[in-house]
Design an enzyme around this catalytic site. Structure first.
Site, PDB file in Angstrom:
ATOM      1  N   LYS A  72      54.700  44.146 -16.475  1.00  0.00           N
ATOM      2  CA  LYS A  72      55.419  43.232 -15.485  1.00  0.00           C
ATOM      3  C   LYS A  72      55.492  44.010 -14.191  1.00  0.00           C
ATOM      4  CE  LYS A  72      60.376  42.002 -15.444  1.00  0.00           C
ATOM      5  NZ  LYS A  72      61.797  42.113 -16.145  1.00  0.00           N
ATOM      6  N   SER A 147      63.764  37.615 -17.114  1.00  0.00           N
ATOM      7  CA  SER A 147      63.318  37.606 -16.049  1.00  0.00           C
ATOM      8  C   SER A 147      61.642  37.984 -16.356  1.00  0.00           C
ATOM      9  CB  SER A 147      63.713  38.857 -14.924  1.00  0.00           C
ATOM     10  OG  SER A 147      63.648  40.126 -15.557  1.00  0.00           O
ATOM     11  N   SER A 171      66.133  40.455 -20.442  1.00  0.00           N
ATOM     12  CA  SER A 171      64.826  39.862 -19.592  1.00  0.00           C
ATOM     13  C   SER A 171      63.777  40.223 -20.760  1.00  0.00           C
ATOM     14  CB  SER A 171      64.629  40.626 -18.660  1.00  0.00           C
ATOM     15  OG  SER A 171      65.461  39.918 -17.428  1.00  0.00           O
TER      16      SER A 171
HETATM   17  N1  GLN Z   1      69.288  37.110 -16.920  1.00  0.00           N
HETATM   18  C1  GLN Z   1      70.014  38.373 -16.674  1.00  0.00           C
HETATM   19  C2  GLN Z   1      70.185  38.447 -15.186  1.00  0.00           C
HETATM   20  O1  GLN Z   1      69.687  37.556 -14.444  1.00  0.00           O
HETATM   21  C3  GLN Z   1      69.198  39.435 -17.329  1.00  0.00           C
HETATM   22  C4  GLN Z   1      67.816  40.014 -16.280  1.00  0.00           C
HETATM   23  C5  GLN Z   1      67.478  41.228 -16.855  1.00  0.00           C
HETATM   24  O2  GLN Z   1      67.545  41.420 -18.009  1.00  0.00           O
HETATM   25  N2  GLN Z   1      66.583  41.850 -15.957  1.00  0.00           N
HETATM   26  O3  GLN Z   1      70.675  39.337 -14.827  1.00  0.00           O
END
Ligand code: GLN
Length: 472
Positions: A72, A147, A171
């Site tokens: 990532k 994400s 994410s």
């Molecule tokens: N969907 C969550 C957010 O937008 C989690 C994001 C993540 O785990 N980086 O904050």
């Protein structure tokens, strides 16, 4: 030659038997990216020479045997761009390896490719990338989740053998669920955060996205361990997680929170999760209805805490020390203002504004302190629940992967869909998402994931139960 559909463990065994070399495998992955990534845009870039060079130096006797692993874009790899899918960091090259990367390299893993993501890991669809969205390989009109959008989509599409992602509020688990692959978020403190670009430091954790549960066990083992460079790293022995694969789940008590099995879930998700729970029961697990009384508050608490920490963490991106500086700026204040204005996308700005607001004097007590207190109550709910059960199970996400563009219409609805994943981060617990069925959404048939949560440092239990489910 493209990449035959094999798991990380199958490739490991091929490498050990000398049927393929690491250099050949790197070339196969590169070719599969060249052929397959145009469709889904999971990769932002890759560095062929760097990967080949590492492949020449590795040994098949190491735990990862010279297997390329996709990374990532918020995890630092020495000499590679680490942009967090943001325009602001577009020119940035990481000057060191994240601890998870140096451990993975030492275990014979080869970082190959920078994976697309929501900018600075903020989002659940992959659409917040400054470089364009990743698409769901199962249905190109749908998002892959986020994400870690590129991590899940590349593994699902077979353009990566396995990937690393990060999980601040789901994410890793949520995109894994939407793409039909396995996503494991370790206990907070299990994997060093050194070299992971911080979003919300009290919630962030690096983890794995793999084709199956055994691969998750093997890859996890290589990235865990105490690190003095991360003040929240925990000094826990690194277990041989692969040994948890294939153990019996007879007599294990699995708690099913009544707050997670509601009519708010997509009916196809409910059906897939219920049938998975029945399969676990038929393997000898005992299902127990439990309650997590503060489940309703988790999304509010998460978005206050995460945005507050993000607003502070992202203040370092000022156009002076990292990344892009606005060429328009005429004085220092304009360097800060214009670099941030031009560099950050709309979701990142929204979160910085929200976070600055909840931390500002006059609102701090009403929002931030209060959220911290409710966060402790959420964690207590789990401590209480784990006195009665070994694991907790439910849907990873309330719906299968939504259509592209849907989140732009209703941001709040998108935030609310994090309801089942954020609790593990608030409480620091490990969690895994394992594919458990499919459901129809907007005319497409898409994967559904079952989430399992365990007490702190009980990743082994997740692997045992996740593998049992996968086998069934
Ligand atoms: N969907 C969550 C957010 O937008 C989690 C994001 C993540 O785990 N980086 O904050």
């Amino acid at each position: 030659m493209t990449l035959p559909s094999k798991t990380l463990v199958e490739w490991r065994d091929c490498l050990r038997r000398g049927e393929v070399s690491s250099v050949e495998l790197v070339n196969m992955v590169l070719e599969s990216i060249a052929q397959g990534d145009k469709r889904i845009h999971a990769y932002l870039s890759y560095d062929k020479e760097a990967a080949i060079q590492l492949a020449h130096q590795t040994s098949p006797n190491l735990p990862l045997a010279g297997i390329p692993i996709a990374i990532k874009d918020n995890i630092s790899v020495l000499g590679q761009p680490t942009r967090c899918a943001s325009r602001l960091l577009a020119p940035y090259i990481a000057p060191y390896d994240a601890t998870a990367i140096s451990l993975m390299k030492a275990a014979g893993g080869i970082p190959l490719g920078r994976l697309n993501m929501d900018e600075f890991a903020m989002g659940s669809t992959g659409e917040n990338s400054a470089f364009g969205p990743t698409l769901n390989p199962h249905a190109l009109g749908h998002v892959p989740g986020g994400s870690s959008s590129g991590s899940a989509a590349s593994v699902a599409a077979g353009t990566a053998i396995a990937a690393l992602g990060s999980d601040t509020g789901g994410s890793i688990r949520q995109p894994a669920s939407h793409c039909g692959v396995v996503g494991l978020k370790p206990t907070y403190g299990r994997v060093s955060r050194y070299g992971l670009v911080a979003f919300a430091s009290s919630l962030d954790q690096i983890g794995t996205i793999t084709r199956d549960v055994r691969d998750a066990a093997v890859l996890l083992e290589t990235i865990c361990g105490y690190d003095s460079k991360d003040s929240t790293s925990q000094n826990q022995p690194v277990e041989h997680f692969e040994a948890y694969v294939g153990r019996d789940i007879k007599g294990k008590k699995i708690g099913v929170p009544k707050e997670y099995m509601t009519s708010g879930n997509h009916p196809g998700v409910t059906q897939a999760v219920q049938s998975a729970l029945k399969r676990l029961e038929s393997l000898g697990a005992e299902l127990v209805e439990i309650s997590l009384p503060h489940a309703e508050a988790v999304v509010s608490v998460y978005y206050i805490v995460a945005c507050a920490e993000a607003s502070s963490n992202l203040s370092r991106f000022d156009g002076v020390r990292y990344g892009q500086r606005s060429p328009q700026a005429r004085d220092l204040n304009e360097v800060f203002e214009l670099s941030r204005e031009e560099g950050f996308g709309p979701e990142v700005k929204r979160r910085i504004i929200l976070g600055t607001y909840v931390l500002s004097s006059g609102y701090y007590d009403a929002y931030y302190s209060r959220a911290q207190r409710v966060r402790s109550l959420v964690a207590q709910d789990f401590t209480e629940a784990f006195t009665k059960v070994d694991l907790i199970a439910g849907p990873t996400a309330p719906t299968p992967a939504p259509l592209l563009g849907a989140s732009e219409i209703d941001h709040l609805q998108t935030y609310l869909e994090d309801i089942y994943t954020v609790p593990a981060n608030l409480a620091g617990l490990p969690g895994i998402s394992v594919p458990c069925g499919v459901a129809e959404i907007a005319g497409a048939c898409l994967p559904v994931g079952l989430q399992l949560l365990a007490p702190h440092f009980k990743e082994g239990e997740l692997i045992t139960a996740g593998y049992a489910l996968e086998k069934s």
